[in-house]
Design an enzyme around this catalytic site. Structure first.
Site, mmCIF file in Angstrom:
data_model
loop_
_atom_site.group_PDB
_atom_site.id
_atom_site.type_symbol
_atom_site.label_atom_id
_atom_site.label_comp_id
_atom_site.label_asym_id
_atom_site.label_seq_id
_atom_site.Cartn_x
_atom_site.Cartn_y
_atom_site.Cartn_z
ATOM 1 N N VAL A 197 4.259 -13.845 12.420
ATOM 2 C CA VAL A 197 4.468 -13.822 10.906
ATOM 3 C C VAL A 197 4.900 -15.443 11.154
ATOM 4 O O VAL A 197 5.496 -15.566 11.954
ATOM 5 C CB VAL A 197 5.296 -12.573 11.107
ATOM 6 C CG1 VAL A 197 4.642 -10.772 10.408
ATOM 7 C CG2 VAL A 197 6.509 -12.904 12.138
ATOM 8 N N SER A 198 5.299 -15.636 10.223
ATOM 9 C CA SER A 198 5.802 -16.702 9.253
ATOM 10 C C SER A 198 7.282 -16.487 8.186
ATOM 11 O O SER A 198 7.005 -15.407 8.321
ATOM 12 C CB SER A 198 5.295 -17.778 8.562
ATOM 13 O OG SER A 198 5.062 -17.661 7.292
ATOM 14 N N SER A 199 7.829 -17.122 8.796
ATOM 15 C CA SER A 199 9.732 -17.075 8.530
ATOM 16 C C SER A 199 9.222 -16.366 7.151
ATOM 17 O O SER A 199 10.250 -15.299 6.559
ATOM 18 C CB SER A 199 10.367 -18.332 8.421
ATOM 19 O OG SER A 199 10.152 -19.362 7.736
ATOM 20 N N GLU A 235 6.335 -14.597 5.481
ATOM 21 C CA GLU A 235 6.182 -13.313 6.105
ATOM 22 C C GLU A 235 6.926 -12.621 6.463
ATOM 23 O O GLU A 235 6.451 -11.268 6.101
ATOM 24 C CB GLU A 235 4.676 -14.087 5.975
ATOM 25 C CG GLU A 235 3.686 -15.040 5.526
ATOM 26 C CD GLU A 235 2.711 -15.334 6.621
ATOM 27 O OE1 GLU A 235 1.869 -15.857 5.953
ATOM 28 O OE2 GLU A 235 2.309 -14.983 7.673
#
Length: 496
Positions: free
Chosen positions: A21-23, A25
């Site tokens: 996950v990105s921040s 997302e």
């Protein structure tokens, strides 16, 4: 490679669940817990054995520099995994090239299948492999759109005179999240203006850093962590037009809304002086033929306790000079530095020892886990407290010698000039040892992992610049001292 029959082998399949996950997302339905729960249920429904769950929280899918992904790749190459499972294809990567590379050159090349749960396909079917190519194209398209929007947004902010964001604000400023503007940090502004005054008065950059260290001056670095000033940071501030009231984007400077810290006149004076210093340094390098070492001054002989001399025992082969580090006791070049005239400890080629230390720092910079390897290692052959005791005893011996000469002067055996000629060299030696002892005692306050890795990360830049002072500064910041025992080199890190 033959396609695997899932019906026959599903009970023994070792699957890896990969989650990213990105921040951004995290708030868009791709949280770690959500992906983990769904993938576990999927594996349970397929009667698969979960070998390991690999997680990369807060990492972009735009590149493959991710610790969880790298660990999984190693396990795939070691033959520990039969199938890699992701919640969605773009969890693996948003790059078309990287996606196809991972699937074809890493997974399939090591007899490992790939399954995307949401898209409901896997590499053990021809249709699944074809679909991967199509979906990778769309993942790349989405990545390009995100990049385009990001670039347009940052450029627009720069044209509006607003700071574009980053891991930390420029030193001397705070970011006001309400006004979305940079505001002057008065305490850091004081430090910047004092550094400017000292530099324009002729004070060397390293001396300014020492003055600031003595005063306890620090600035907020990455992630708001307080940092001590170094020459790189000073030069960055002196050359940065942010302090004139500008914002940079894409190599262009735009007038900004924040308050300048420096005037145009002061900024121009700084550039002239920086240029002069650089020219003087280059001229000095051309005129000076003396070889300068990276490690001279903090290498010790483990056999006799003497220091190692730099640049001794030069040899010339095919027009190239080789320099060596040698124990003072062995070279006997300086009588007062000899501890044991019979010492036969190894003489090291300067390039060999320099490169050994350089590679260790590089490894520390690229592998955060190496910090813990060093930290946890138990070096029973040498420790700092023993060295502190040795230096303390040596200082006490010098004090005794100085006292005896003063006693001889007191009873009229020596004149004041005779006593001074004897005591002055002893005092110089004592001061050098006290400074060295102070440095060793200072290492009792260990550097944090974040501080260590940030300093190590500047090493490649220092090497590329080729500035001996910058290189030594990084080495001396990370390493307390070295000990040589023939072929063994003991590195006493300041954080360990």
């Amino acid at each position: 490679m033959k396609a695997k029959n899932l019906v026959e082998v599903r009970n023994v399949l070792r699957v890896a669940l990969y989650i990213r996950v990105s921040s951004q997302e995290q708030v868009e339905g791709y949280s770690i817990s959500e992906q983990t729960e769904r993938l576990k249920k999927y594996a349970e429904a397929m009667s698969w054995d979960i070998y390991k769950i690999y997680v990369d929280p807060g990492y972009s899918g735009g590149n493959m520099d991710r610790p969880g992904l790298n660990e999984m790749i190693k396990d795939v190459e070691d033959g520990n995994i039969d199938t890699v499972v992701v919640y969605k294809l773009d969890r693996l990567s948003r790059s078309q090239f990287d996606t196809l590379y991972l699937i074809e050159k890493v997974f399939l090349a090591n007899n490992t299948d790939f399954v995307s749960m949401t898209e409901n396909f896997s590499t053990n079917t021809p249709l699944g492999r074809a679909m991967i190519g199509f979906l990778a194209v769309f993942a790349q398209l989405e990545k390009d759109k995100i990049n385009e929007r990001t670039i347009m947004g940052k450029e627009a902010r720069a044209k509006e005179g607003k700071w574009g964001g980053g891991s930390s604000e420029p030193v001397g400023y705070d970011y006001n999240i309400v006004t979305q503007e940079l505001e002057v940090n008065e305490y850091e502004k004081i430090q910047i203006l004092e550094a400017v005054d000292l530099f324009l008065a002729g004070t060397p950059l390293r001396t300014i850093c020492r003055i600031f260290s003595d005063k306890g001056y620090k600035y907020r670095g990455k992630c708001k962590v307080l940092r001590e000033w170094d020459t790189n940071r000073l030069k960055y501030v002196f050359k940065n037009r942010v302090y004139l009231g500008f914002i940079n984007y894409g190599g262009k400077w735009y007038p900004a809304n924040h308050t300048p810290i420096l005037t145009e006149e002061t900024f121009n004076k700084l550039q002239v002086l920086l240029g002069q210093r650089a020219d003087m340094y280059e001229e000095h390098k051309k005129k000076c033929n003396e070889y300068t070492s990276y490690l001279g001054g903090f290498i010790y002989c483990k056999k006799c306790g003497a220091k190692y001399a730099k640049g001794t025992g030069t040899t010339r082969k095919k027009g190239v000079y080789n320099y060596y580090y040698s124990c003072y006791s062995r070279t006997k070049r300086v009588a007062k530095m000899v501890k044991d005239p019979n010492c036969k400890n190894k003489t090291w080629r300067m390039d060999d020892l320099d490169n050994l230390i350089i590679e260790e720092i590089k490894k520390l910079a690229v592998d955060p886990e190496y910090f813990h390897v060093i930290k946890n290692a138990k070096n029973e052959n040498s420790d700092t407290p023993n060295k502190i005791d040795i230096l303390t005893k040596e200082i006490n011996k010098l004090d005794d010698q100085i006292s005896r000469f003063m006693d001889l002067y007191g009873i009229g055996k020596f004149t004041i000039d005779q006593v001074s000629s004897k005591i002055d060299p002893l005092n110089e030696q004592k001061k050098a040892l006290e400074k060295e002892l102070e440095g060793l005692n200072a290492t009792t306050e260990k550097m944090s992992q974040e501080e260590t890795l940030e300093i190590a990360s500047t090493f490649a830049e220092a090497l590329e610049g080729g500035d001996i002072n910058e290189i030594r500064l990084v080495i001396e910041t990370l390493i307390s001292y070295l000990e040589i025992d023939n072929d063994d080199v003991y590195i006493h890190w300041k954080f360990a």
